[in-house]
Design a protein around this motif. Structure first.
Motif, PDB file in Angstrom:
ATOM      1  N   ASN A   4       0.384-123.873  11.180  1.00 64.45           N
ATOM      2  CA  ASN A   4      -0.566-122.832  10.789  1.00 64.45           C
ATOM      3  C   ASN A   4      -0.276-121.520  11.515  1.00 64.45           C
ATOM      4  O   ASN A   4      -0.403-120.437  10.934  1.00 64.45           O
ATOM      5  N   ARG A   5       0.115-121.618  12.803  1.00 64.94           N
ATOM      6  CA  ARG A   5       0.458-120.396  13.536  1.00 64.94           C
ATOM      7  C   ARG A   5       1.695-119.734  12.935  1.00 64.94           C
ATOM      8  O   ARG A   5       1.750-118.504  12.807  1.00 64.94           O
ATOM      9  N   ALA A   6       2.689-120.554  12.558  1.00 67.97           N
ATOM     10  CA  ALA A   6       3.886-120.001  11.909  1.00 67.97           C
ATOM     11  C   ALA A   6       3.520-119.369  10.572  1.00 67.97           C
ATOM     12  O   ALA A   6       4.031-118.299  10.203  1.00 67.97           O
ATOM     13  N   ARG A   7       2.605-120.051   9.840  1.00 67.65           N
ATOM     14  CA  ARG A   7       2.187-119.524   8.545  1.00 67.65           C
ATOM     15  C   ARG A   7       1.457-118.194   8.719  1.00 67.65           C
ATOM     16  O   ARG A   7       1.660-117.255   7.945  1.00 67.65           O
ATOM     17  N   GLN A   8       0.635-118.089   9.757  1.00 64.36           N
ATOM     18  CA  GLN A   8      -0.103-116.853   9.997  1.00 64.36           C
ATOM     19  C   GLN A   8       0.841-115.701  10.345  1.00 64.36           C
ATOM     20  O   GLN A   8       0.612-114.556   9.931  1.00 64.36           O
ATOM     21  N   ARG A   9       1.903-115.993  11.105  1.00 65.93           N
ATOM     22  CA  ARG A   9       2.885-114.942  11.413  1.00 65.93           C
ATOM     23  C   ARG A   9       3.567-114.462  10.141  1.00 65.93           C
ATOM     24  O   ARG A   9       3.797-113.264   9.944  1.00 65.93           O
ATOM     25  N   THR A  10       3.884-115.423   9.261  1.00 65.69           N
ATOM     26  CA  THR A  10       4.510-115.059   7.985  1.00 65.69           C
ATOM     27  C   THR A  10       3.570-114.210   7.145  1.00 65.69           C
ATOM     28  O   THR A  10       3.990-113.225   6.518  1.00 65.69           O
ATOM     29  N   GLU A  11       2.299-114.572   7.132  1.00 68.90           N
ATOM     30  CA  GLU A  11       1.309-113.810   6.355  1.00 68.90           C
ATOM     31  C   GLU A  11       1.183-112.391   6.883  1.00 68.90           C
ATOM     32  O   GLU A  11       1.131-111.426   6.103  1.00 68.90           O
ATOM     33  N   ARG A  12       1.126-112.256   8.211  1.00 68.24           N
ATOM     34  CA  ARG A  12       1.003-110.912   8.795  1.00 68.24           C
ATOM     35  C   ARG A  12       2.216-110.057   8.451  1.00 68.24           C
ATOM     36  O   ARG A  12       2.081-108.872   8.126  1.00 68.24           O
ATOM     37  N   ALA A  13       3.416-110.648   8.520  1.00 66.78           N
ATOM     38  CA  ALA A  13       4.633-109.900   8.188  1.00 66.78           C
ATOM     39  C   ALA A  13       4.632-109.484   6.720  1.00 66.78           C
ATOM     40  O   ALA A  13       5.018-108.363   6.368  1.00 66.78           O
ATOM     41  N   LEU A  14       4.181-110.404   5.857  1.00 60.10           N
ATOM     42  CA  LEU A  14       4.141-110.117   4.430  1.00 60.10           C
ATOM     43  C   LEU A  14       3.185-108.975   4.121  1.00 60.10           C
ATOM     44  O   LEU A  14       3.528-108.017   3.410  1.00 60.10           O
ATOM     45  N   LEU A  15       1.969-109.044   4.673  1.00 66.83           N
ATOM     46  CA  LEU A  15       0.977-108.015   4.395  1.00 66.83           C
ATOM     47  C   LEU A  15       1.356-106.682   5.048  1.00 66.83           C
ATOM     48  O   LEU A  15       1.042-105.609   4.515  1.00 66.83           O
ATOM     49  N   LYS A  16       2.052-106.735   6.175  1.00 67.90           N
ATOM     50  CA  LYS A  16       2.530-105.503   6.800  1.00 67.90           C
ATOM     51  C   LYS A  16       3.560-104.812   5.910  1.00 67.90           C
ATOM     52  O   LYS A  16       3.542-103.582   5.746  1.00 67.90           O
ATOM     53  N   ASP A  17       4.468-105.599   5.319  1.00 65.98           N
ATOM     54  CA  ASP A  17       5.473-105.038   4.414  1.00 65.98           C
ATOM     55  C   ASP A  17       4.809-104.426   3.187  1.00 65.98           C
ATOM     56  O   ASP A  17       5.179-103.329   2.745  1.00 65.98           O
ATOM     57  N   VAL A  18       3.824-105.119   2.626  1.00 67.05           N
ATOM     58  CA  VAL A  18       3.136-104.607   1.440  1.00 67.05           C
ATOM     59  C   VAL A  18       2.364-103.336   1.778  1.00 67.05           C
ATOM     60  O   VAL A  18       2.350-102.372   0.998  1.00 67.05           O
ATOM     61  N   THR A  19       1.735-103.294   2.945  1.00 62.31           N
ATOM     62  CA  THR A  19       1.000-102.097   3.361  1.00 62.31           C
ATOM     63  C   THR A  19       1.931-100.905   3.528  1.00 62.31           C
ATOM     64  O   THR A  19       1.604 -99.781   3.126  1.00 62.31           O
ATOM     65  N   ALA A  20       3.120-101.142   4.121  1.00 59.11           N
ATOM     66  CA  ALA A  20       4.105-100.062   4.277  1.00 59.11           C
ATOM     67  C   ALA A  20       4.602 -99.590   2.917  1.00 59.11           C
ATOM     68  O   ALA A  20       4.821 -98.389   2.702  1.00 59.11           O
TER      69      ALA A  20
END
Length: 755
Positions: free
Chosen positions: A669-685
């Motif tokens: 779940n922690r790995a999944r959360q890191r992936t989610e944060r990276a994904l949403l950061k890319d979309v926000t940029a």
């Protein structure tokens, strides 16, 4: 075969050619001998040697951090009287005889190469960049041309009479020398600036824009100078004709000519079957403009350069065209031209102390004048000392531009061979000195915040989807779906000045149907309105250049949508928008016509469905964008950001994830959360790239993807859902179960991007 073996064989082949030629020459074989020295055979041998040695030394120079053109020039010096002719004079005379007939063959190819090089240089000239940094670039280019021109002009009056073809025309020689010393090489400057990732920084833009302005002004001045050199005596008429003619030519070219070239390229691209018809049209434009400049009394190089600028500004397949031409020019014509330029120089004349000292004087005057002028212009325009220092270093490269100017001067009789050798030596020295000096100067410049933001935007564009578009196609009817697709396509086109073709397709095509020109005109008006809105949105974004006016062509079709798309798509489009009445079936699958249209279009297809409401009529949009980390999903998100005005749109990016309940669930779940944060950061940029400074993000873990998307859309009151998905393998258009389920249950507007 290893690289070492290949190099050995290439080197051995050159030695064999030279050895055979030397033996034939020592035996006294005449140049016209049928076995060893026919005109055609020597011509082919000359080209082969120039290509081989030029390419080899060019590669070596690039590995040493130098421009490849230096290696091609050195190839000419190696094969010319400076080395090969000095060591093996008989063999050199055999391969490169003084026969006028033999020289005319290779010179003819070289002259074509000059025009093609100027065409490519013009195509690389970005007038938008000049507009962006106009005031400082103008000041730098003005001082960077004036100071070295005055220095070179003054030096021309002290040139020994033995170095001037006609001492009575010293004014022409002084004008020519001043012009030659004042021009920078845009190709070399742009190469180094781009290599160091400075193209989008403020100073990098000023350097390149200044070089563009200097190049343009230099070609005008050198053309006028050569026109005066060709005139029979000095008179007001001999000066007025080329000067007034050049002003009129440039004014008409950049106004009426610009539109004519654009429409010509578009017409040829759309009506000719051959892939290379557009290249032929460009070459014809180059020849016509070159003949016009010749007729008004200036050199053909100005016409070729202006033709390149006009072609480079055309929004139709400009990158595709440039890539096709670049291969021929860089691989074939450049090594021949620059190699032949080196052949015309004889460095052995520099053993004369007087000539050697005067060559050093030319190098010193050229370097000090150019550096001082650019530095002065930078300081006057408000740049810091470090920035002005970098400008002075960057402007001091002559490179290919200087060689072209010197070669034209030699052929026109303005230069003697000795003075030509001196100028060529100066060009080589200043060009080789410029890259390390500019790298040193640029590496010490701090980065400003606006520059950092621009570089981040550039990095996003490099991975982007919409940023690669050059032309859009719309297939639509007059219904709500058609108006939605047309409005969104127009908005995208308006942000970047992309041309649009709108095909009005009938709801139910019939054999004897009459094209609905009124409906096509209505769609054209919607596309233009969307383009104006997109234009305003981009103009309001900081750091964005002003886009070109969008050209919209609307046409009424009598065929069904798939046949209309199949007929139009080979003309070259990057994205197809489809909006017709019957887009989908009740189960969420697509109608047969839409299915076939997407299959016939070799590229991404955006399917616009208005649903129960008309999102295009809303003053403020609320858009939901599901993202899952895949490239098709990212492209869908980019389309969503690109079709919506930043000032009046609320965007929500939704990611549906699965929670892990196993023994190692916490770590996963922690790995999944890191992936989610990276994904949403890319979309926000990515959203910020299109002016959306803030978007909402949401992560759902408890529901199936289709249910999560529908529930989130209802929660936020979405007007529009945009989904990007990969087309699944099969005969019909199928984008996956999630897309099918959402499409069948959602009653609002939806855009599906199939890639």
């Amino acid at each position: 075969m290893t690289i070492q073996t290949t190099r050995f064989l290439l080197g051995a082949s050159v030695l064999c050619v030279v050895a055979c030629a030397a033996q034939a020459a020592e035996r006294g074989a005449p140049v016209g001998n049928a076995l060893t020295g026919t005109t055609e055979a020597l011509f082919v041998a000359q080209i082969a040697l120039l290509l081989l040695i030029g390419r080899g030394l060019g590669e070596l120079m690039q590995k040493l951090g130098q421009p490849s053109v230096i290696g091609q020039l050195l190839a000419g010096l190696v094969l010319g009287p400076s080395l090969f002719g000095w060591l093996f004079p008989a063999a050199h005379h055999f391969i490169f005889p003084e026969s006028a007939t033999q020289k005319s063959l290779i010179t003819g190819v070289s002259n074509v190469g000059v025009m093609m090089l100027l065409l490519l240089t013009g195509m690389e000239t970005d007038l938008k960049l000049v507009k962006q940094v106009g005031p400082p670039a103008f000041m730098v280019s003005a001082a960077g041309v004036t100071v070295p021109f005055v220095c070179g002009f003054a030096l021309g009056w002290y040139v020994p009479a033995s170095l001037i073809p006609d001492p009575h025309h010293r004014l022409i020689a002084a004008l020519f020398l001043g012009t030659a010393l004042s021009i920078s090489s845009i190709k070399i400057v742009a190469m180094i600036v781009r290599e160091m990732n400075f193209m989008r920084r403020n100073l990098g833009q000023i350097i390149v824009a200044s070089a563009i302005m200097e190049d343009t002004a230099g070609w005008v001045i050198i053309s006028l100078t050569l026109g005066l050199a060709g005139a029979s005596g000095f008179s007001p008429a001999s000066i007025a004709k080329p000067l007034i003619g050049t002003v009129i030519f440039l004014a008409l070219s950049y106004t009426v000519g610009r539109r004519l070239v654009y429409y010509l390229i578009r017409w040829v691209n759309d009506n000719f079957t051959s892939e290379y018809a557009v290249v032929t049209a460009i070459l014809i434009v180059m020849c016509v403009l070159a003949l016009i400049t010749q007729a008004i009394g200036v050199n053909t190089v100005l016409g070729a350069f202006v033709a390149g600028v006009l072609v480079g500004g055309s929004p139709i397949l400009s990158q595709h065209i440039e890539d096709q031409l670049r291969g021929l020019i860089t691989a074939f014509l450049m090594p021949i031209f620059f190699g032949l330029s080196g052949l015309s120089a004889d460095l052995t004349v520099l053993k004369d102390p007087q000539l050697a000292l005067f060559t050093l004087a030319i190098v010193a005057v050229a370097s000090v004048g150019k550096f001082g002028g650019a530095f002065l212009g930078g300081r006057i325009s408000g740049l810091s000392g470090r920035e002005a220092l970098a400008l002075g270093c960057g402007m001091n490269a002559r490179g290919s531009t200087e060689v072209i100017v010197a070669s034209i001067g030699l052929s026109m009789g303005v230069l003697t061979h000795n003075l030509y050798t001196m100028i060529l030596t100066m060009a080589v020295i200043t060009t080789m000195a410029m890259p390390p000096m500019l790298r040193w100067a640029l590496a010490r410049l701090p980065m400003h915040e606006d520059e950092r933001a621009r570089l981040e935007k550039e990095e996003i564009d490099a991975r982007g989807f919409v940023s690669r578009f050059e032309r859009l196609l719309i297939a639509a009817d007059e219904g709500a779906n058609g108006r939605l697709a047309t409005r969104f396509a127009g908005f995208i086109a308006g942000q970047r000045g992309l041309p649009i073709t709108v095909l009005h397709v009938p709801d139910q095509p019939k054999k004897d149907a009459v094209p609905k020109q009124a409906a096509a005109a209505e769609l054209e008006a919607i596309a233009l309105a969307g383009a104006k809105e997109g234009h305003r949105a981009t103009a309001g974004q900081k750091g964005e250049s002003r886009p070109e006016k969008v050209d919209v062509q609307a046409r009424a079709e009598t065929d069904r949508v798939d046949r209309a798309v199949a007929k139009e798509s080979p003309k070259g489009y990057d994205l197809l928008f489809v909006g017709v009445e019957k887009m989908r079936r009740p189960d969420g699958s697509f109608s047969a016509n839409v299915d076939r249209a997407a299959s016939d279009f070799h590229g991404p297809t955006a399917l616009a469905i208005a649903g129960s409401g008309e999102a295009f009529a809303a003053e403020a949009l609320t858009i939901l964008v599901p993202v899952n980390g895949t490239e098709p999903s990212r492209r869908g998100a980019e389309i969503a950001f690109a079709i919506s005005p930043a000032a009046s749109t609320r965007l929500t990016a939704l990611h549906v994830s699965q929670r892990t309940d196993t023994a190692n669930g916490g770590r996963r779940n922690r790995a999944r959360q890191r992936t989610e944060r990276a994904l949403l950061k890319d979309v926000t940029a990515l959203a910020k790239r299109y002016g959306h400074e803030h978007i909402d993000t949401s992560v759902q873990t408890e529901e199936a993807p289709d249910a999560a998307i529908l529930n989130e859309a209802k929660r936020i009151g979405a007007d529009l859902i945009v989904i990007g998905a990969a087309r699944r393998t099969g005969d019909s258009l199928y984008l996956g179960q999630t897309v099918t389920s959402v499409s069948s249950q959602w009653n609002g507007a939806i855009v599906l991007l199939a890639t």
